[in-house]
Each structure stands twice: as C-alpha cells, then as structure tokens.
Scaffold this motif. Structure first.
Motif, PDB file in Angstrom:
ATOM      1  N   GLY B 389       0.806  -1.219   0.000  1.00 41.13           N
ATOM      2  CA  GLY B 389       0.000   0.000   0.000  1.00 41.13           C
ATOM      3  C   GLY B 389       0.842   1.272   0.000  1.00 41.13           C
ATOM      4  O   GLY B 389       0.422   2.304  -0.501  1.00 41.13           O
ATOM      5  N   PHE B 390       2.034   1.180   0.603  1.00 40.95           N
ATOM      6  CA  PHE B 390       2.898   2.362   0.673  1.00 40.95           C
ATOM      7  C   PHE B 390       3.941   2.386  -0.430  1.00 40.95           C
ATOM      8  O   PHE B 390       4.342   3.443  -0.901  1.00 40.95           O
ATOM      9  CB  PHE B 390       3.626   2.400   2.032  1.00 40.95           C
ATOM     10  CG  PHE B 390       2.778   2.882   3.170  1.00 40.95           C
ATOM     11  CD1 PHE B 390       2.778   4.214   3.532  1.00 40.95           C
ATOM     12  CD2 PHE B 390       1.970   2.003   3.876  1.00 40.95           C
ATOM     13  CE1 PHE B 390       2.003   4.673   4.590  1.00 40.95           C
ATOM     14  CE2 PHE B 390       1.186   2.443   4.929  1.00 40.95           C
ATOM     15  CZ  PHE B 390       1.204   3.782   5.281  1.00 40.95           C
ATOM     16  N   ASP B 391       4.429   1.208  -0.792  1.00 38.37           N
ATOM     17  CA  ASP B 391       5.589   1.134  -1.679  1.00 38.37           C
ATOM     18  C   ASP B 391       5.442  -0.067  -2.608  1.00 38.37           C
ATOM     19  O   ASP B 391       6.156  -1.062  -2.483  1.00 38.37           O
ATOM     20  CB  ASP B 391       6.856   0.998  -0.796  1.00 38.37           C
ATOM     21  CG  ASP B 391       8.130   0.907  -1.614  1.00 38.37           C
ATOM     22  OD1 ASP B 391       8.135   1.354  -2.784  1.00 38.37           O
ATOM     23  OD2 ASP B 391       9.128   0.381  -1.085  1.00 38.37           O
ATOM     24  N   PRO B 392       4.481   0.022  -3.525  1.00 37.98           N
ATOM     25  CA  PRO B 392       4.133  -1.156  -4.329  1.00 37.98           C
ATOM     26  C   PRO B 392       5.272  -1.680  -5.198  1.00 37.98           C
ATOM     27  O   PRO B 392       5.312  -2.862  -5.526  1.00 37.98           O
ATOM     28  CB  PRO B 392       2.958  -0.669  -5.184  1.00 37.98           C
ATOM     29  CG  PRO B 392       2.996   0.820  -5.124  1.00 37.98           C
ATOM     30  CD  PRO B 392       3.643   1.183  -3.832  1.00 37.98           C
ATOM     31  N   LYS B 393       6.205  -0.808  -5.592  1.00 36.92           N
ATOM     32  CA  LYS B 393       7.282  -1.260  -6.470  1.00 36.92           C
ATOM     33  C   LYS B 393       8.513  -1.716  -5.669  1.00 36.92           C
ATOM     34  O   LYS B 393       9.541  -2.050  -6.247  1.00 36.92           O
ATOM     35  CB  LYS B 393       7.703  -0.125  -7.414  1.00 36.92           C
ATOM     36  CG  LYS B 393       6.570   0.417  -8.271  1.00 36.92           C
ATOM     37  CD  LYS B 393       6.393  -0.407  -9.520  1.00 36.92           C
ATOM     38  CE  LYS B 393       5.309   0.210 -10.388  1.00 36.92           C
ATOM     39  NZ  LYS B 393       4.895  -0.658 -11.479  1.00 36.92           N
ATOM     40  N   GLY B 394       8.421  -1.661  -4.363  1.00 33.18           N
ATOM     41  CA  GLY B 394       9.565  -2.087  -3.554  1.00 33.18           C
ATOM     42  C   GLY B 394      10.786  -1.227  -3.762  1.00 33.18           C
ATOM     43  O   GLY B 394      11.902  -1.721  -3.935  1.00 33.18           O
ATOM     44  N   VAL B 395      10.594   0.070  -3.733  1.00 36.48           N
ATOM     45  CA  VAL B 395      11.666   1.024  -4.008  1.00 36.48           C
ATOM     46  C   VAL B 395      12.457   1.383  -2.748  1.00 36.48           C
ATOM     47  O   VAL B 395      13.651   1.600  -2.797  1.00 36.48           O
ATOM     48  CB  VAL B 395      11.039   2.316  -4.605  1.00 36.48           C
ATOM     49  CG1 VAL B 395      12.041   3.447  -4.649  1.00 36.48           C
ATOM     50  CG2 VAL B 395      10.472   2.041  -5.983  1.00 36.48           C
ATOM     51  N   LEU B 396      11.753   1.420  -1.592  1.00 36.71           N
ATOM     52  CA  LEU B 396      12.350   1.978  -0.385  1.00 36.71           C
ATOM     53  C   LEU B 396      12.915   0.895   0.525  1.00 36.71           C
ATOM     54  O   LEU B 396      12.192   0.047   1.041  1.00 36.71           O
ATOM     55  CB  LEU B 396      11.301   2.785   0.385  1.00 36.71           C
ATOM     56  CG  LEU B 396      10.571   3.865  -0.428  1.00 36.71           C
ATOM     57  CD1 LEU B 396       9.476   4.512   0.403  1.00 36.71           C
ATOM     58  CD2 LEU B 396      11.556   4.916  -0.922  1.00 36.71           C
ATOM     59  N   ASN B 397      14.225   0.929   0.709  1.00 46.97           N
ATOM     60  CA  ASN B 397      14.919  -0.015   1.593  1.00 46.97           C
ATOM     61  C   ASN B 397      14.443  -1.459   1.420  1.00 46.97           C
ATOM     62  O   ASN B 397      14.236  -2.165   2.412  1.00 46.97           O
ATOM     63  CB  ASN B 397      14.749   0.395   3.060  1.00 46.97           C
ATOM     64  CG  ASN B 397      15.766   1.431   3.495  1.00 46.97           C
ATOM     65  OD1 ASN B 397      16.651   1.801   2.713  1.00 46.97           O
ATOM     66  ND2 ASN B 397      15.677   1.890   4.729  1.00 46.97           N
ATOM     67  N   PRO B 398      14.265  -1.944   0.195  1.00 51.82           N
ATOM     68  CA  PRO B 398      13.750  -3.312   0.064  1.00 51.82           C
ATOM     69  C   PRO B 398      14.736  -4.313   0.679  1.00 51.82           C
ATOM     70  O   PRO B 398      15.937  -4.170   0.546  1.00 51.82           O
ATOM     71  CB  PRO B 398      13.638  -3.506  -1.454  1.00 51.82           C
ATOM     72  CG  PRO B 398      14.581  -2.519  -2.038  1.00 51.82           C
ATOM     73  CD  PRO B 398      14.577  -1.340  -1.105  1.00 51.82           C
ATOM     74  N   GLY B 399      14.202  -5.286   1.367  1.00 45.89           N
ATOM     75  CA  GLY B 399      15.041  -6.331   1.965  1.00 45.89           C
ATOM     76  C   GLY B 399      15.719  -5.925   3.256  1.00 45.89           C
ATOM     77  O   GLY B 399      16.413  -6.725   3.868  1.00 45.89           O
ATOM     78  N   ARG B 400      15.514  -4.709   3.709  1.00 45.35           N
ATOM     79  CA  ARG B 400      16.189  -4.258   4.922  1.00 45.35           C
ATOM     80  C   ARG B 400      15.662  -4.994   6.163  1.00 45.35           C
ATOM     81  O   ARG B 400      16.400  -5.319   7.074  1.00 45.35           O
ATOM     82  CB  ARG B 400      15.955  -2.752   5.088  1.00 45.35           C
ATOM     83  CG  ARG B 400      16.648  -2.114   6.284  1.00 45.35           C
ATOM     84  CD  ARG B 400      18.089  -1.810   5.993  1.00 45.35           C
ATOM     85  NE  ARG B 400      18.782  -1.260   7.148  1.00 45.35           N
ATOM     86  CZ  ARG B 400      19.059   0.031   7.321  1.00 45.35           C
ATOM     87  NH1 ARG B 400      18.682   0.911   6.412  1.00 45.35           N
ATOM     88  NH2 ARG B 400      19.718   0.437   8.390  1.00 45.35           N
ATOM     89  N   MET B 401      14.359  -5.245   6.174  1.00 45.74           N
ATOM     90  CA  MET B 401      13.761  -5.953   7.323  1.00 45.74           C
ATOM     91  C   MET B 401      13.580  -7.438   7.032  1.00 45.74           C
ATOM     92  O   MET B 401      14.010  -8.287   7.804  1.00 45.74           O
ATOM     93  CB  MET B 401      12.402  -5.336   7.684  1.00 45.74           C
ATOM     94  CG  MET B 401      12.475  -3.933   8.247  1.00 45.74           C
ATOM     95  SD  MET B 401      10.833  -3.273   8.668  1.00 45.74           S
ATOM     96  CE  MET B 401      10.509  -4.071  10.240  1.00 45.74           C
ATOM     97  N   TYR B 402      12.920  -7.749   5.947  1.00 47.89           N
ATOM     98  CA  TYR B 402      12.644  -9.133   5.597  1.00 47.89           C
ATOM     99  C   TYR B 402      12.937  -9.311   4.114  1.00 47.89           C
ATOM    100  O   TYR B 402      12.748  -8.385   3.332  1.00 47.89           O
ATOM    101  CB  TYR B 402      11.172  -9.489   5.856  1.00 47.89           C
ATOM    102  CG  TYR B 402      10.736  -9.288   7.284  1.00 47.89           C
ATOM    103  CD1 TYR B 402      10.972 -10.267   8.244  1.00 47.89           C
ATOM    104  CD2 TYR B 402      10.102  -8.117   7.675  1.00 47.89           C
ATOM    105  CE1 TYR B 402      10.583 -10.075   9.568  1.00 47.89           C
ATOM    106  CE2 TYR B 402       9.715  -7.914   8.992  1.00 47.89           C
ATOM    107  CZ  TYR B 402       9.956  -8.899   9.934  1.00 47.89           C
ATOM    108  OH  TYR B 402       9.574  -8.700  11.236  1.00 47.89           O
ATOM    109  N   ALA B 403      13.374 -10.516   3.744  1.00 49.27           N
ATOM    110  CA  ALA B 403      13.607 -10.789   2.332  1.00 49.27           C
ATOM    111  C   ALA B 403      12.297 -10.593   1.578  1.00 49.27           C
ATOM    112  O   ALA B 403      11.250 -11.044   2.029  1.00 49.27           O
ATOM    113  CB  ALA B 403      14.127 -12.209   2.165  1.00 49.27           C
ATOM    114  N   GLY B 404      12.347  -9.891   0.466  1.00 52.47           N
ATOM    115  CA  GLY B 404      11.162  -9.717  -0.373  1.00 52.47           C
ATOM    116  C   GLY B 404      10.196  -8.654   0.131  1.00 52.47           C
ATOM    117  O   GLY B 404       9.100  -8.504  -0.392  1.00 52.47           O
ATOM    118  N   LEU B 405      10.601  -7.918   1.176  1.00 53.97           N
ATOM    119  CA  LEU B 405       9.698  -6.864   1.672  1.00 53.97           C
ATOM    120  C   LEU B 405      10.367  -5.509   1.533  1.00 53.97           C
ATOM    121  O   LEU B 405      11.466  -5.309   2.000  1.00 53.97           O
ATOM    122  CB  LEU B 405       9.338  -7.121   3.142  1.00 53.97           C
ATOM    123  CG  LEU B 405       8.281  -6.155   3.698  1.00 53.97           C
ATOM    124  CD1 LEU B 405       6.901  -6.788   3.635  1.00 53.97           C
ATOM    125  CD2 LEU B 405       8.597  -5.771   5.132  1.00 53.97           C
TER     126      LEU B 405
END
Lengths: 497, 405
Positions: B389-405
C-alpha cells in the motif's frame, strides 16, 4: 439527516432468510437476532441522532464463531458492522440495513491477571471499569478512563483509542495496550504483540488501535495495569477570564509539572454542573480549572503549593485544595456529571470533540461565542485543558423544526475552526459517521488515499464497517494503480557522490 | 559504488522516488548513516540521503510539541530541548558506539525508523508513543501527511506511529512532530548488589508493581557491570541491579526509603546520586558494555519481563553469550562470543514470548540470517499488504527488514 450511507446491496437483502439460517448454523440459540423488535436496541449507539435497523444481529461467544461468521460474510460479500457496548459518540457502530451487526458483548471475561508483569488479558466485551475492578483489590488500576467507563467496553476503547481525564499523564488506549488477538474479515486469526513491549514486523497495533472497526474484530486484549498512586489531591481554581485560566495551564506545564488531570469548564458548564450536583463550584467566575496531582503525599503537597502559586500569579479568584478524599471526589463530581448536567438544562445537546493547540483556547472560545449568536444556540464547554481536547456541548431542542440541523452546522463550524487553528477534528470520540464528511478539511485526497491503502491490507473488499471514517471508500484495485512519469533522472543538477 | 542523491526538499525526494519506481531501482535511505549497519544486508542501486532536509519547524515548549525536518541531527534537537529543560521522554538510543561508529550521530528520521527507546520505556513508552504527526513521501512518489500536532487525536489511522520501527521501508519521512516533556528536576538510583539474574528479575517485578514510580530497572551480571563507566558500579566485583527514581527531591527521598525497605532482603544496597545516575542510565540506554568488540554478534530481545532470566539463561548455556537486562527483565542485550549469531538458539529460547532483533553482525551474516526473525504466515500477509500500500514497487529499503519486503 443529510448522511449518505453506502448503497444498499439488494442482492444480499433478497437472501436475508438464507443468511440468517446460515448464521444460526454458526452461532446457535439466541445468538442470532432477526426480529425487528429485538433488534431495536441495536439501531443506534451513543450518537442517537442517527438510527438504522441492521439486517441481522449476531452475538458470538467464541473466537471460532467470530472467525466463521466473518469468513461466511467474506465469502458471501456481506458487510459487517462490529459493535462493543454501543457507547460511540460518533456513530462508529451505527448499523447498516444490509449488514450483519456483530455484537461482542458476550466476550465479557477477564482471562488472566499477571501482576508480576503488570498486565491483564481480557476479552473485548469487558467494560473499561471492569478491568480496574478486577485488579483494584491488589492496588492496581487501568489508566485510560473515558467518562463512559462504567459502560464502554475495552474492545470499543481499542477501536476508538479512548482517552479520559487522566491521559495527559498516563496516556491513551494506544499507550496502554500491549497486544491483541484479532480476526480479519477472511476469518484468519492474528496475534499481535503480547506481554513484551516491542513487537516484530511493523507496529500494527498503532493502526489497529483507533481503527474504528474498519480493519478487523478484536477478540482479546492485553492491557497494561498500573499500581495506584498513594495519594491524589485536587485543587479548584476559578478565574475571571478564560484567558487567565489558559495562561495558568500553560504556566503549570511550563514549570515542568504534568498533573494527573487538568480540566477546564466555562461559565455555562459550571452553572449547569453546580445546579445538578452542588459540587461547590464558584458561580462568579468565567472559567474553572480542576488540577489533580497524584503520587506520594510529599510530592502532591509540594506540587500543589507550586500550582497554587502559579494560579495566584495568573489572577485566580478562587483557590481551594481538597483536604480529604471525599472533597476531591466532590470536586470531580461536577466535571464528571457535566454532560448529564447540561442535559437537564436543555432538551437535547450535541457533544463535540475537537482538539486544539492549547494556546489557541481564548481565540477559539471567542469565535465560538460568535457562532453561538449566529446559530442562535447556546453552548457550554468542558475542556481537557492539559492536552487541548475540547468538548463543546451545543444545546438544542430536536422538537423545534430546524434546531438539530443548526446544531449540526454549528458543530461542523467548530470542528473546522479547530483544524484552522492547527488542531484536529476529533480527539477521542472518533470520526465514525459524524465527522466522516469533514475529513477533507484536514486531509487532502492523497492523504486519505494512503490511509485507505492501509485498510486494503486488512480488508481488500471493504466489507468491514463501510460508510464510516472515509467520505468515499475507493476500491482497492483503483487505489493500487500508480501514475508516475517514467524514466526522468532526478535533479540532474545535484552533485553525486 | 552506488550513486547518492541528496535532495534539498521534499519535491526532490518525490522526483527521486518516481525515478526509482519507474525504472525498477532500489533506494537505500539514510540520514547521517549512523545505523547503516543495522538490518539485513541488501543490494541497492542508489542511496537517498535525506540529511539535507534539516531544521526545527516548530517548537512550543508550553504546548509540549516539537516538529523538525526528518534529517535534523538528534544532537541538535536534544540541545534545543535541553535549553528549555525538556526532552524526549523515551530516551532515544545512540547506536553509534555498539555499531562501531561515533557517539552522538543520527537524525530524527533515523530515530523513529528504528524506534529503539531507552530505560524509561517501561514508564514513558517508546518513540512511537510520542510521535504525533508526519509528512512523508511514499514509495508511490506521493507526498502525504498524517496525524497532527496535538496529543489527543483519533482523526484517521495513526500512520505516524506505524512509521516507528518500519526501517524506512514504507515511506521517506520528511517532517516529524513529537510530544516533548519536561526533564526531571532530579534523579537518583538505588542499587542492589550481588543478585543472581533470576533473583534480580524477581526484585524488579516487585519494584515495578509498587507505587515507587521507578523509571528504570536494569540488571548487570558481574562481568558486564565491570564494563560500566561508573566507578562505584564497575569496581564492585559483584552483579548490579539498579532502579532509577526521577522527579522532585522530596518525592525521590520518600520513594528511595520505600524501595530500600522493599529490597532489604535482596542484598546489600547502594545509592547513585544525580551525576553518576545520569552517566549510568545513559550507558544502559546505549548498551555501552557491548561497544568494545564490534565484531561479535549482538542481539536485542524484547520479552515477557518475568521470563527474562530464564530466556537469558537458556541462551547463555547454549552459546556462552554474555548479557544484561533492562526494562525490568523485558529487554535483554545479548552479546555472542564471536561472529556467529546462534540464531536458532536465541529464537528457540524465546519460544513465542517475545521478539529478537539481530542488531550487530558482519555483513555476510546479515545477508543470510533472519535479522528480524521470520513472520508467521497470517501476520506476514498483512505486513506485505501494508508494504504494498505504501511502496508497491519495492523502491524503499527493500530487503532491509525481511527478504522480499
């Protein structure tokens, strides 16, 4: 009534008998109510100006039943309106004629009290006061204390992020809930948080608390309980002007004192309360402050002296310190009875709930007097002075042709004024249906769309409590679309490293 | 080496995010970069440095409200608040020392993005509890605001608090409004020496359940106590349990007497006066005893307080880890003897009674370990939905918390 609710789903209404039968298979016995007479008590909540009979009322007793009811509604695309004790002042649990009203009153057990970890695990139908009652013999209490605390349920408190007179020092529901069990519209049961403080993943509790029944149905709540302070003493302060009272509040906080409670009442509210409970309030003042200090006796006494000095320097004409528990309770009696007291001097009243930056109080009160003249309706004010939460009570008579309409317009103008001076539409009563159409005065379309995208993560079909909070609920697919200009390199003039 | 964009205002952030979203690029968000080594090690195309968005926007001490641009240095913010004898009651942690960096760095945005609060968490709540409003740029490249500048506010979902602990994976915060509170006039600490972990956790539960209004409850086994920067504590050759009392002097004196009576049967007692207390609790906040060997894996565990000693004991016997307890046993800092984080041992010891975050590990460990743990299926689905809902393209810090998030 000018409220536009979501369009009726004729298909669902046409299948009503079949739906009732299916729900009876999930919740047997008296847990499903479908006769108009028996559904009557559910037709409105604390915002009694709005009423509607639900399609059917379901009163589940187990988490499994809640899960199955929601799953059934999800599969059948039936709307669901959750309800706790029905004390919402914003129409949060106003029924929809084509929706299942899911009442959580039977979830009324305290499941666990863990004094060593200072938490209680309760079902959502337990009343707010019920939590304190369950732990007070050990000297503990649950801090948030909305004025409906005898009746309102913890599940409703979670939905509305309820406050109370002590939240300046002890926080709102948000700050006193550590975990929930929640059932999604798909029937999935989630556990979020627990007895520990920092949870994993995103802090979903932050958005679940105050979500007004739009995200899921809470079936268990882990709340923080606190040891009762040893002493509490209150001081009653009367001022010749609301400016002086406001100044006193600012100076108390400026001196580094955070009282357990700090409440203000204006002249009409003082008069109504005094006539009702004879609390001993001075009638020759424009504004009355009740300041309560709690903690060890030595601390209370020391701070009371400082508060008294500040009050004198601000021109207080009345200054009375409570010298016994009875006297302290008497000081509060008038404030706590302010709503019914106003109810005695007017056939009807409409309670508003904006929050403003405290310093704007004199301005807001002055503008409110002008509005009062314009709409030819009286207004009495009670005010959580410490945190800027204002409760103007607009007096009207519903039997007079256009008075309700004028009261509602007056109320809307007050809330717009709150936003205009840097405040918000609702401090603790929720948006519900009442302030729904005012949301655009505070948020633009992008802001609202972003909030709705959060809802999409929980309830993609928009089946839970539709018609509440958002002026228009957009489809999730539509909200998900992105419109971006492709390929442009950002600010090419900037240095790169 | 990746590029760095350093936008000057929120419109330039919008441009950067829109560029990334349209081109399938991944952005790493940083302020001063003080917490860059925290989180999973992921690959990014470009760094978005928001430290250019800096400065106080609004500060009204008598209204207890403070707003600043997200890139404003914490050190600067704390200085402004201290000048009015105010502070963030949640005591934001300075991660510099334990991550091998300098102390005193970090920005307001970074503070909220990790949501690590200090010892007063047990009384005053976390940074999320004090966050009133935000302005952000979402991963959709849209500017949005949420919340407000007043404490009592239930108008719409509380998105500002959702930003807390989201590690920059939902939106780029550009402006943050927080509640501030008066700093305590005085402070003292009561120490009990020589307690076992289990006995200390018991005593801490007792004190927290009293009307002593304790604003810090921590326990250090002897070897860790020796690394604290307070002579009276470090030189004692015994474990140290400490309670903090804050407020006005007469109230502290009364509560100290009460606490001492309560603790009499637990061991020999000592008192730290104001200055030593402040140094001591700052060291607790920043986990200073674990800032020496920055190659060793370090965990931060949030657990049911009374289970703290049991969980800590299980981890210690399986791994040889050292640890100390804050939050009355509910926060455990666990340092492994080496680079191996012993993830399995840590998570099985917790066994559903809390949450563990691998705060420090080598980049290769952070690339493979579940730094934040593994989400259960139902919760994972919602959390991925929120991200979408916030970052549909996974642009912001992707993978920083969980793989694929």
């Amino acid at each position: 009534m000018s409220l536009v609710m979501p369009e009726l789903d004729r298909g669902v209404l046409g299948r009503r008998a079949e739906i009732v039968a299916a729900l009876r298979r999930i919740v047997p016995g008296e847990g499903v109510i479908d006769s108009a007479t028996e559904m009557k008590p559910y037709e409105s909540d604390g915002l009694t100006a709005y009423r509607a009979l639900p399609m059917v009322v379901v009163l589940p007793e187990t988490v499994e039943q809640v899960s199955q009811v929601l799953r059934y509604c999800y599969d059948q695309k039936i709307k669901v309106v959750p309800r706790g004790a029905g004390t919402s002042l914003s129409g949060g649990s106003l029924p929809l004629e084509d929706a299942v009203l899911l009442g959580m009153a039977k979830f009324n057990r305290v499941l666990e009290i863990d004094y060593a970890n200072r938490v209680a695990v309760v079902q959502p139908g337990v009343t707010n006061l019920g939590v304190t009652k369950a732990v007070e013999h050990e000297g503990f209490y649950y801090a948030p204390d909305p004025s409906s605390q005898i009746a309102c349920s913890i599940g409703g408190n979670v939905a509305e992020n309820s406050g109370g007179v002590h939240c300046l020092k002890y926080g709102l529901t948000m700050n006193n809930v550590l975990g929930v069990e929640m059932v999604l519209i798909t029937g999935e049961v989630l556990r979020i948080g627990g007895k520990h403080l920092d949870a994993d993943g995103y802090d979903l509790l932050s958005v679940i608390i105050g979500s007004e029944g739009l995200l899921g149905v809470v079936t268990e709540v882990t709340v923080r309980i606190l040891k009762k302070p040893e002493t509490a003493r209150a001081v009653l302060l009367g001022f010749p002007t609301s400016e002086a009272a406001g100044d006193c509040v600012a100076k108390i906080i400026g001196a580094g004192i955070i009282p357990g409670g700090m409440e203000m009442m204006d002249k009409p509210a003082i008069a109504a309360a005094e006539a009702f409970v004879q609390a001993g309030y001075p009638l020759d003042v424009e504004a009355l402050l009740i300041v309560e200090l709690d903690g060890p006796e030595a601390e209370c006494n020391h701070l009371l002296e400082r508060v008294s000095d500040i009050a004198k320097s601000c021109g207080a004409t009345t200054l009375r310190v409570s010298n016994s528990e009875e006297e302290r309770i008497k000081f509060w009696a008038g404030r706590k009875a302010a709503f019914p007291a106003v109810g005695r001097i007017s056939p009807d009243y409409y309670c508003m709930d904006g929050t403003i930056p405290r310093g704007k109080l004199p301005l807001v009160l002055a503008r409110m007097r002008e509005l009062s003249e314009h709409y030819k309706l009286r207004v009495a004010n009670v005010f959580h002075a410490g945190d800027g939460n204002l409760h103007p009570l607009i007096l009207y008579d519903a039997n007079e042709t256009d008075e309700l309409e004028r009261a509602e317009k007056f109320g809307a103008d007050i809330l717009k004024l709150c936003v205009e001076v840097g405040g918000v539409l609702t401090g603790e009563h929720g948006v519900g249906v009442e302030k729904r159409d005012l949301m655009p005065t505070m948020f633009n379309e992008t802001d609202l769309a972003q909030q709705q995208r959060l809802k999409c993560a929980f309830d993609a079909e928009g089946l839970l409590n539709p018609g509440k909070v958002f002026p228009k609920l957009h489809r999730c697919a539509e909200l998900g679309r992105m419109h971006i200009h492709a390929g442009k390199v950002p600010f090419p003039d900037l240095p790169r490293f | 080496m990746s590029d760095t964009f350093k936008p000057r205002d929120e419109n330039e952030i919008v441009e950067a995010v829109a560029w990334a979203a349209s081109g399938g690029k991944k952005l790493e968000l940083i302020g001063q970069g003080s917490k860059r080594a925290l989180g999973r090690a992921a690959q990014y195309d470009t760094t978005l440095d928001v430290s250019g968005l800096s400065g106080v926007v609004l500060y009204e001490p008598e209204e207890l409200v403070f707003s600043a641009k997200a890139g404003t240095p914490i050190a600067e913010v704390e200085k402004v608040l201290a000048a009015n004898r105010q502070e963030f009651a949640f005591e934001p942690m300075d991660l510099g020392p334990i991550l091998g960096g300098k102390p005193g760095e970090g920005t307001l945005g970074g503070m909220l993005a990790v949501n690590f609060s200090g010892p007063r968490r047990i009384k005053a709540g976390a940074s999320r509890d004090h966050t009133l409003g935000v302005k952000c740029v979402s991963g959709r490249g849209e500017i949005f605001k949420a919340g407000g500048r007043v404490v009592k506010n239930v108008t719409g979902y509380d998105l500002p608090k959702l930003m807390a602990g989201s590690f920059g994976t939902l939106a780029v915060m550009t402006e943050i409004t927080l509640k501030v509170l008066p700093a305590a006039e005085d402070v003292e600490s009561v120490l009990a020496l020589g307690l076992s972990d289990a006995r200390a956790v018991e005593a801490m539960a007792l004190a927290m359940g009293s009307a002593c209004d304790v604003s810090g409850a921590a326990h250090f086994p002897q070897a860790i106590a020796a690394k604290l920067p307070v002579k009276a504590v470090a030189g004692g050759n015994s474990s140290v349990m400490a309670f903090r009392l804050e407020g006005i002097a007469p109230s502290i004196a009364y509560r100290r007497g009460k606490l001492e009576a309560m603790l009499k049967s637990f061991g020999s007692l000592a008192v730290l006066k104001a200055d030593e207390s402040r140094t001591f609790w700052r060291a607790v906040r920043d986990a200073v005893p674990f800032s020496g060997k920055t190659a060793n894996a370090l965990w931060r565990l949030s657990v049911t307080p009374t289970s703290g000693a049991k969980i800590g004991g299980a981890i210690a016997s399986a791994t040889g880890a050292q640890m100390f307890f804050d939050w009355a046993g509910g926060l455990i800092w666990v340092e492994m003897p080496g680079e191996n984080p012993h993830e399995q041992a840590v998570r099985s010891a917790i066994n559903g009674e809390g949450h563990a975050l691998l705060v420090r590990a080598t980049p290769s460990v952070r690339a493979s370990a579940n730094v934040f743990g593994v989400l259960d299926e139902g919760l994972g689905k919602v959390i991925r939905g929120v991200k979408e809902g916030f970052d549909p393209k996974g642009v912001l810090n992707p993978g920083r918390m969980y793989a694929g998030l």
